[in-house]
Design an enzyme around this catalytic site. Sequence first.
Site, PDB file in Angstrom:
ATOM      1  N   LYS A  18      41.800  51.543  40.456  1.00 53.50           N
ATOM      2  CA  LYS A  18      40.720  50.980  39.626  1.00 53.50           C
ATOM      3  C   LYS A  18      39.430  50.881  40.415  1.00 53.50           C
ATOM      4  O   LYS A  18      39.422  50.827  41.645  1.00 53.50           O
ATOM      5  CB  LYS A  18      41.103  49.599  39.071  1.00 53.50           C
ATOM      6  CG  LYS A  18      41.347  48.490  40.104  1.00 53.50           C
ATOM      7  CD  LYS A  18      40.121  47.734  40.553  1.00 53.50           C
ATOM      8  CE  LYS A  18      40.467  46.673  41.595  1.00 53.50           C
ATOM      9  NZ  LYS A  18      39.355  46.146  42.362  1.00 53.50           N
ATOM     10  N   ASP A 145      44.741  41.475  39.518  1.00 54.91           N
ATOM     11  CA  ASP A 145      44.421  42.722  38.818  1.00 54.91           C
ATOM     12  C   ASP A 145      45.645  43.537  38.439  1.00 54.91           C
ATOM     13  O   ASP A 145      45.508  44.663  37.945  1.00 54.91           O
ATOM     14  CB  ASP A 145      43.362  43.547  39.572  1.00 54.91           C
ATOM     15  CG  ASP A 145      43.631  43.637  41.050  1.00 54.91           C
ATOM     16  OD1 ASP A 145      44.769  43.349  41.448  1.00 54.91           O
ATOM     17  OD2 ASP A 145      42.704  43.986  41.800  1.00 54.91           O
TER      18      ASP A 145
HETATM   19  O1  C5P Z   1      45.241  37.714  42.983  1.00 54.28           O
HETATM   20  P1  C5P Z   1      45.359  38.374  44.310  1.00 54.28           P
HETATM   21  O2  C5P Z   1      46.657  38.059  44.996  1.00 54.28           O
HETATM   22  O3  C5P Z   1      45.102  39.843  44.286  1.00 54.28           O
HETATM   23  O4  C5P Z   1      44.204  37.754  45.205  1.00 54.28           O
HETATM   24  C1  C5P Z   1      44.166  37.951  46.598  1.00 54.28           C
HETATM   25  C2  C5P Z   1      43.216  36.924  47.213  1.00 54.28           C
HETATM   26  O5  C5P Z   1      41.870  37.191  46.803  1.00 54.28           O
HETATM   27  C3  C5P Z   1      43.465  35.487  46.798  1.00 54.28           C
HETATM   28  O6  C5P Z   1      44.425  34.886  47.630  1.00 54.28           O
HETATM   29  C4  C5P Z   1      42.083  34.855  46.975  1.00 54.28           C
HETATM   30  O7  C5P Z   1      41.830  34.578  48.332  1.00 54.28           O
HETATM   31  C5  C5P Z   1      41.157  35.983  46.582  1.00 54.28           C
HETATM   32  N1  C5P Z   1      40.761  35.905  45.162  1.00 54.28           N
HETATM   33  C6  C5P Z   1      39.875  34.933  44.750  1.00 54.28           C
HETATM   34  N2  C5P Z   1      39.524  34.860  43.425  1.00 54.28           N
HETATM   35  C7  C5P Z   1      40.001  35.749  42.528  1.00 54.28           C
HETATM   36  C8  C5P Z   1      40.903  36.763  42.920  1.00 54.28           C
HETATM   37  C9  C5P Z   1      41.260  36.821  44.261  1.00 54.28           C
HETATM   38  O8  C5P Z   1      39.406  34.122  45.558  1.00 54.28           O
HETATM   39  N3  C5P Z   1      39.630  35.657  41.253  1.00 54.28           N
END
Ligand code: C5P
Length: 312
Positions: A18, A145
Site C-alpha cells: 500500500k 493497516d
Molecule cells: O498498528 P500497528 O501495529 O501497525 O502500529 C505500529 C506502531 O505504530 C504502534 O505501536 C504505534 O507506535 C504506531 N502507531 C500510532 N498510531 C497509529 C498507528 C500506529 O502511533 N494510528
Amino acid sequence: MTSAYADPPPVTVRVPAKVNLELNVGPLRADGYHSLSTIYQAVAIYDDVTVAIADDWGVTVTGPLAAGVPTDDSNLAVRAAQLLSARVGNVEPVHLTIRKNIPVAGGMAGGSADAAAALVACDALWQTGVEREDLIELAAELGSDVPFLILGGTAMGSGRGERMASALARGTFHWVFALSDDGLSTPAVYAECDRLRARAGAVVPEPQPTPELMSALRAGDARALAATLSNDLQEAAISLRPALGEILAAGLDEGALGGVVSGSGPTVAFLVATPEAGIDLAVALTASGTAADVRRATGPTHGAHIIPARVD
Ligand code: C5P
C-alpha cells in the site's frame, strides 16, 4: 489411492503493498496510538503467502526481499494464523511460505500484508465459515493497516487507521517507488513526529480527509492528485533519515508530478502521468544513486485474494 483423511491442498493468497495518498496524524490517544485520517491505495507489488497443514507451526520466507523477515513466533503472518486458529478452535497447525517482494519495514505495509494474506489463506484452508467482517475485526487486532490489505482498492482509514470506508477512485495511477536499504521503525517515526510537534508547541487538531484529494481521485486526475499528496510523518521520517529529502528532491527534479514518503517510510512514492514517464523516472532515479532500488507499480489493485498454487 487418496485417503479419505488426506489433508486439504495448500492455499496461496496474493496480497498487495500500500501507499498512503495522505496521512493526517491527529493527537496521541490514551492507548498509545494516534488518531488518523488516511487514504490508502493498494499497489501492484505483491507478496504470495502459501499455507499448508503441518505437524507444527512454522514459516519459511523466500524471494528477493526475504532477508530481515523474522521466522519465529514474532512473524506477523504466523501470529495471524494462530489468532484465527484460537478464534475458531480445533484446527490443525499450518506451515506458511511467504514469497517476499514488498519491502520490509518500508512504509508499504509489508508485514501487515502478510498477516492479511495469512488470515485469508487459513480461512480458506480450514474452511472456517468466519464472516468477512469478523475476519476484518481480527485483522484490526493484528495491526492498524491489516484490514485495508484484505479490502484493497482505494479506501479511507480512520480511528487508528483500521476503520475502513471505501473511496471512489477512477482509472489507474502510475507510481514509482524509491526504496532504501534500511527500514525505519514505525513507533520511532511516530515518536519523532510527537517530539517535533512538542518542540514547535503545535496544537494538533482531529484529522480530516482533504476534499481536494477526494475529488482528484474521483476525477482520476493524476496531476491534481499529485498536488494533494501529503504525509504528516514525512518531516519525522526525514528528521531520522535526512537522505529521504534528497530522494524527494531528485524525483521531483526528474519529472515526477508529485512525491511523498509512504507511511512511516523510508520508501518514497512518486506519481507520474504515464507508464513511459514511470520508466524514465525509474532510470533517472537509479542513475542518480540516491535510492537503493527503484520499483514501478500501478494502483489501485485488489486486496488479498486466492490464486492457483505455484508450481516451482
Ligand atoms: O498498528 P500497528 O501495529 O501497525 O502500529 C505500529 C506502531 O505504530 C504502534 O505501536 C504505534 O507506535 C504506531 N502507531 C500510532 N498510531 C497509529 C498507528 C500506529 O502511533 N494510528
